[in-house]
Design a protein around this motif. Structure first.
Motif, short mmCIF file in Angstrom:
data_model
loop_
_atom_site.label_atom_id
_atom_site.label_comp_id
_atom_site.label_asym_id
_atom_site.label_seq_id
_atom_site.Cartn_x
_atom_site.Cartn_y
_atom_site.Cartn_z
N CYS A 119 39.46 43.12 31.98
CA CYS A 119 39.86 44.71 32.10
C CYS A 119 40.08 45.17 33.76
N PHE A 120 39.36 44.22 34.69
CA PHE A 120 39.25 44.49 36.04
C PHE A 120 39.95 43.54 36.90
N GLY A 121 40.45 43.52 38.11
CA GLY A 121 40.98 42.59 38.75
C GLY A 121 40.24 42.79 40.28
N GLY A 122 40.06 41.77 41.02
CA GLY A 122 39.55 41.93 42.20
C GLY A 122 39.98 40.91 43.30
N ASN A 123 39.63 41.17 44.69
CA ASN A 123 40.03 40.55 45.83
C ASN A 123 38.65 39.42 46.27
N LEU B 82 37.80 39.90 49.99
CA LEU B 82 37.38 41.43 50.35
C LEU B 82 36.23 41.84 49.55
N LYS B 83 36.03 41.13 48.32
CA LYS B 83 34.90 41.75 47.50
C LYS B 83 35.23 43.01 47.03
N ILE B 84 36.56 43.37 46.62
CA ILE B 84 37.07 44.69 46.17
C ILE B 84 37.36 44.30 44.64
N TYR B 85 37.14 45.26 43.54
CA TYR B 85 37.53 45.39 42.38
C TYR B 85 38.15 46.62 41.89
N GLY B 86 39.12 46.52 41.13
CA GLY B 86 39.93 47.71 40.71
C GLY B 86 40.43 47.55 39.35
N ASN C 92 43.44 34.55 46.23
CA ASN C 92 42.56 35.47 46.36
C ASN C 92 41.93 36.45 45.10
N ARG C 93 42.97 36.42 44.09
CA ARG C 93 42.65 37.22 43.02
C ARG C 93 41.80 36.51 42.01
N PHE D 125 30.84 42.83 44.16
CA PHE D 125 32.26 43.42 44.42
C PHE D 125 31.96 44.89 44.49
N ARG D 126 32.88 45.83 45.30
CA ARG D 126 32.72 47.08 45.29
C ARG D 126 34.10 47.79 44.62
#
Length: 81
Positions: free
Chosen positions: A22-26, A29-33, A47-48, A62-63
């Motif tokens: 449901c979500f992907g992230g880097n 960078l420790k970022i999800y969206g 990185n994904r 992750f943030r």
């Protein structure tokens, strides 16, 4: 957490259709969206990473993304999350 470079494109599509992703992230960078985020679509495949839920992403440190998840990002930034 599932790394993109360890899964085929057809497996990825099937997992998204079934709702397993449901979500992907880097990873760097420790970022999800969200999966529709234009920022996420530009990142390098190596990185994904993918998550089944927000809880899974947060447990991995992750943030939220500041582009596609603005309200969650503001809460995180202000220390409310």
């Amino acid at each position: 957490m599932l790394q993109h470079n360890k899964i085929t494109d057809s497996e990825l599509r099937n997992k998204i259709k079934k709702g397993e992703i449901c979500f992907g992230g880097n990873q760097k960078l420790k970022i999800y969206g969200t999966l529709r985020c234009s920022s996420g679509k530009r990142m390098k495949r190596e990185n994904r990473v993918f998550f089944s839920s927000e809880k899974d992403a947060k447990q991995n440190g992750f943030r939220p993304c500041g582009h596609c998840m603005k309200s969650d990002y503001q809460k995180w930034k202000n220390g409310l999350i």
